[in-house]
Design a protein around this motif. Structure first.
Motif, PDB file in Angstrom:
ATOM      1  N   VAL A 182       0.838  -1.202   0.000  1.00  0.00           N
ATOM      2  CA  VAL A 182       0.000   0.000   0.000  1.00  0.00           C
ATOM      3  C   VAL A 182       0.870   1.246   0.000  1.00  0.00           C
ATOM      4  O   VAL A 182       0.622   2.194  -0.738  1.00  0.00           O
ATOM      5  N   THR A 183       1.911   1.260   0.819  1.00  0.00           N
ATOM      6  CA  THR A 183       2.806   2.410   0.894  1.00  0.00           C
ATOM      7  C   THR A 183       3.419   2.696  -0.468  1.00  0.00           C
ATOM      8  O   THR A 183       3.503   3.844  -0.889  1.00  0.00           O
ATOM      9  N   GLU A 184       3.847   1.661  -1.156  1.00  0.00           N
ATOM     10  CA  GLU A 184       4.447   1.836  -2.473  1.00  0.00           C
ATOM     11  C   GLU A 184       3.426   2.311  -3.504  1.00  0.00           C
ATOM     12  O   GLU A 184       3.789   3.016  -4.441  1.00  0.00           O
ATOM     13  N   SER A 185       2.152   1.931  -3.325  1.00  0.00           N
ATOM     14  CA  SER A 185       1.146   2.319  -4.314  1.00  0.00           C
ATOM     15  C   SER A 185       0.634   3.742  -4.094  1.00  0.00           C
ATOM     16  O   SER A 185       0.166   4.375  -5.026  1.00  0.00           O
ATOM     17  N   LEU A 186       0.706   4.244  -2.852  1.00  0.00           N
ATOM     18  CA  LEU A 186       0.256   5.615  -2.590  1.00  0.00           C
ATOM     19  C   LEU A 186       1.295   6.610  -3.093  1.00  0.00           C
ATOM     20  O   LEU A 186       2.484   6.433  -2.871  1.00  0.00           O
ATOM     21  N   SER A 187       0.812   7.656  -3.751  1.00  0.00           N
ATOM     22  CA  SER A 187       1.722   8.718  -4.176  1.00  0.00           C
ATOM     23  C   SER A 187       2.139   9.517  -2.945  1.00  0.00           C
ATOM     24  O   SER A 187       1.468   9.464  -1.904  1.00  0.00           O
ATOM     25  N   PRO A 188       3.234  10.266  -3.045  1.00  0.00           N
ATOM     26  CA  PRO A 188       3.631  11.099  -1.900  1.00  0.00           C
ATOM     27  C   PRO A 188       2.512  12.054  -1.469  1.00  0.00           C
ATOM     28  O   PRO A 188       2.289  12.256  -0.272  1.00  0.00           O
ATOM     29  N   ARG A 189       1.770  12.615  -2.421  1.00  0.00           N
ATOM     30  CA  ARG A 189       0.686  13.539  -2.081  1.00  0.00           C
ATOM     31  C   ARG A 189      -0.448  12.800  -1.379  1.00  0.00           C
ATOM     32  O   ARG A 189      -1.037  13.300  -0.425  1.00  0.00           O
ATOM     33  N   GLU A 190      -0.767  11.591  -1.851  1.00  0.00           N
ATOM     34  CA  GLU A 190      -1.808  10.802  -1.197  1.00  0.00           C
ATOM     35  C   GLU A 190      -1.398  10.460   0.232  1.00  0.00           C
ATOM     36  O   GLU A 190      -2.230  10.521   1.153  1.00  0.00           O
ATOM     37  N   SER A 191      -0.136  10.155   0.443  1.00  0.00           N
ATOM     38  CA  SER A 191       0.362   9.881   1.794  1.00  0.00           C
ATOM     39  C   SER A 191       0.240  11.117   2.676  1.00  0.00           C
ATOM     40  O   SER A 191      -0.142  11.017   3.851  1.00  0.00           O
ATOM     41  N   ASP A 192       0.559  12.283   2.127  1.00  0.00           N
ATOM     42  CA  ASP A 192       0.420  13.541   2.879  1.00  0.00           C
ATOM     43  C   ASP A 192      -1.037  13.753   3.287  1.00  0.00           C
ATOM     44  O   ASP A 192      -1.325  14.103   4.434  1.00  0.00           O
ATOM     45  N   ILE A 193      -1.934  13.546   2.344  1.00  0.00           N
ATOM     46  CA  ILE A 193      -3.350  13.759   2.609  1.00  0.00           C
ATOM     47  C   ILE A 193      -3.859  12.757   3.638  1.00  0.00           C
ATOM     48  O   ILE A 193      -4.614  13.117   4.550  1.00  0.00           O
TER      49      ILE A 193
ATOM     50  N   ILE B  21      -6.963  20.806   4.509  1.00  0.00           N
ATOM     51  CA  ILE B  21      -5.900  20.079   3.808  1.00  0.00           C
ATOM     52  C   ILE B  21      -5.476  20.861   2.573  1.00  0.00           C
ATOM     53  O   ILE B  21      -4.280  21.037   2.316  1.00  0.00           O
ATOM     54  N   ALA B  22      -6.455  21.332   1.807  1.00  0.00           N
ATOM     55  CA  ALA B  22      -6.163  22.115   0.600  1.00  0.00           C
ATOM     56  C   ALA B  22      -5.340  23.348   0.943  1.00  0.00           C
ATOM     57  O   ALA B  22      -4.348  23.653   0.275  1.00  0.00           O
ATOM     58  N   ARG B  23      -5.725  24.029   1.995  1.00  0.00           N
ATOM     59  CA  ARG B  23      -5.006  25.243   2.414  1.00  0.00           C
ATOM     60  C   ARG B  23      -3.576  24.885   2.841  1.00  0.00           C
ATOM     61  O   ARG B  23      -2.628  25.549   2.444  1.00  0.00           O
ATOM     62  N   ASP B  24      -3.416  23.831   3.640  1.00  0.00           N
ATOM     63  CA  ASP B  24      -2.084  23.426   4.108  1.00  0.00           C
ATOM     64  C   ASP B  24      -1.155  23.019   2.970  1.00  0.00           C
ATOM     65  O   ASP B  24       0.048  23.285   3.014  1.00  0.00           O
ATOM     66  N   LEU B  25      -1.719  22.361   1.947  1.00  0.00           N
ATOM     67  CA  LEU B  25      -0.895  21.862   0.843  1.00  0.00           C
ATOM     68  C   LEU B  25      -0.878  22.805  -0.360  1.00  0.00           C
ATOM     69  O   LEU B  25      -0.240  22.504  -1.369  1.00  0.00           O
ATOM     70  N   ALA B  26      -1.587  23.923  -0.244  1.00  0.00           N
ATOM     71  CA  ALA B  26      -1.664  24.920  -1.319  1.00  0.00           C
ATOM     72  C   ALA B  26      -2.165  24.300  -2.626  1.00  0.00           C
ATOM     73  O   ALA B  26      -1.587  24.489  -3.702  1.00  0.00           O
ATOM     74  N   ILE B  27      -3.264  23.530  -2.501  1.00  0.00           N
ATOM     75  CA  ILE B  27      -3.920  22.938  -3.670  1.00  0.00           C
ATOM     76  C   ILE B  27      -5.413  23.210  -3.553  1.00  0.00           C
ATOM     77  O   ILE B  27      -5.904  23.606  -2.500  1.00  0.00           O
ATOM     78  N   ALA B  28      -6.144  22.989  -4.626  1.00  0.00           N
ATOM     79  CA  ALA B  28      -7.584  23.215  -4.631  1.00  0.00           C
ATOM     80  C   ALA B  28      -8.298  22.092  -3.872  1.00  0.00           C
ATOM     81  O   ALA B  28      -7.853  20.942  -3.893  1.00  0.00           O
TER      82      ALA B  28
ATOM     83  N   GLU C  86     -10.861  20.552  -4.742  1.00  0.00           N
ATOM     84  CA  GLU C  86     -11.207  19.508  -5.720  1.00  0.00           C
ATOM     85  C   GLU C  86     -10.042  18.552  -5.944  1.00  0.00           C
ATOM     86  O   GLU C  86     -10.237  17.366  -6.194  1.00  0.00           O
ATOM     87  N   THR C  87      -8.827  19.077  -5.860  1.00  0.00           N
ATOM     88  CA  THR C  87      -7.632  18.237  -6.006  1.00  0.00           C
ATOM     89  C   THR C  87      -7.504  17.300  -4.816  1.00  0.00           C
ATOM     90  O   THR C  87      -7.151  16.127  -4.977  1.00  0.00           O
ATOM     91  N   VAL C  88      -7.824  17.799  -3.634  1.00  0.00           N
ATOM     92  CA  VAL C  88      -7.821  16.948  -2.433  1.00  0.00           C
ATOM     93  C   VAL C  88      -8.801  15.801  -2.636  1.00  0.00           C
ATOM     94  O   VAL C  88      -8.471  14.633  -2.400  1.00  0.00           O
ATOM     95  N   LYS C  89     -10.004  16.123  -3.115  1.00  0.00           N
ATOM     96  CA  LYS C  89     -11.023  15.093  -3.335  1.00  0.00           C
ATOM     97  C   LYS C  89     -10.555  14.058  -4.350  1.00  0.00           C
ATOM     98  O   LYS C  89     -10.800  12.857  -4.183  1.00  0.00           O
ATOM     99  N   SER C  90      -9.874  14.500  -5.387  1.00  0.00           N
ATOM    100  CA  SER C  90      -9.365  13.586  -6.403  1.00  0.00           C
ATOM    101  C   SER C  90      -8.319  12.636  -5.813  1.00  0.00           C
ATOM    102  O   SER C  90      -8.364  11.424  -6.056  1.00  0.00           O
TER     103      SER C  90
END
Length: 80
Positions: A12-23, A36-43, A45-49
């Motif tokens: 699972v760790t290998e399959s999660l992207s670094p961003r997915e792990s952060d989230i 989460i969006a504010r902390d990572l400076a992303i939209a 909608e990107t968090v939801k994706s």
């Protein structure tokens, strides 16, 4: 942790992207999608994706299930 769980966690760790792990870590800390969006400076909608992809990889349907699965696999600390 049993060998099986260690192998599952590794896969699972290998399959999660670094961003997915952060989230996942931020979900485990109790943050909302907007926080989460504010902390990572992303939209938001990107968090939801990222969450949708992460849920598929973790084979879960809800945030609480994702956190529980991550804790079982040793991917997220337990809250005290």
């Amino acid at each position: 942790m049993t060998r099986y769980l260690m192998e599952c966690a590794s896969a699972v760790t290998e399959s999660l992207s670094p961003r997915e792990s952060d989230i996942l870590r931020l979900i485990a800390e109790g943050l909302t999608n907007k926080e989460i969006a504010r902390d990572l400076a992303i939209a938001p909608e990107t968090v939801k994706s990222h969450m949708k992809n992460m849920f598929i990889k973790l084979k879960v349907e809800r945030r609480a299930q994702a956190v529980s699965r991550a804790q079982i696999l040793g991917l997220a600390g337990t809250r005290t």
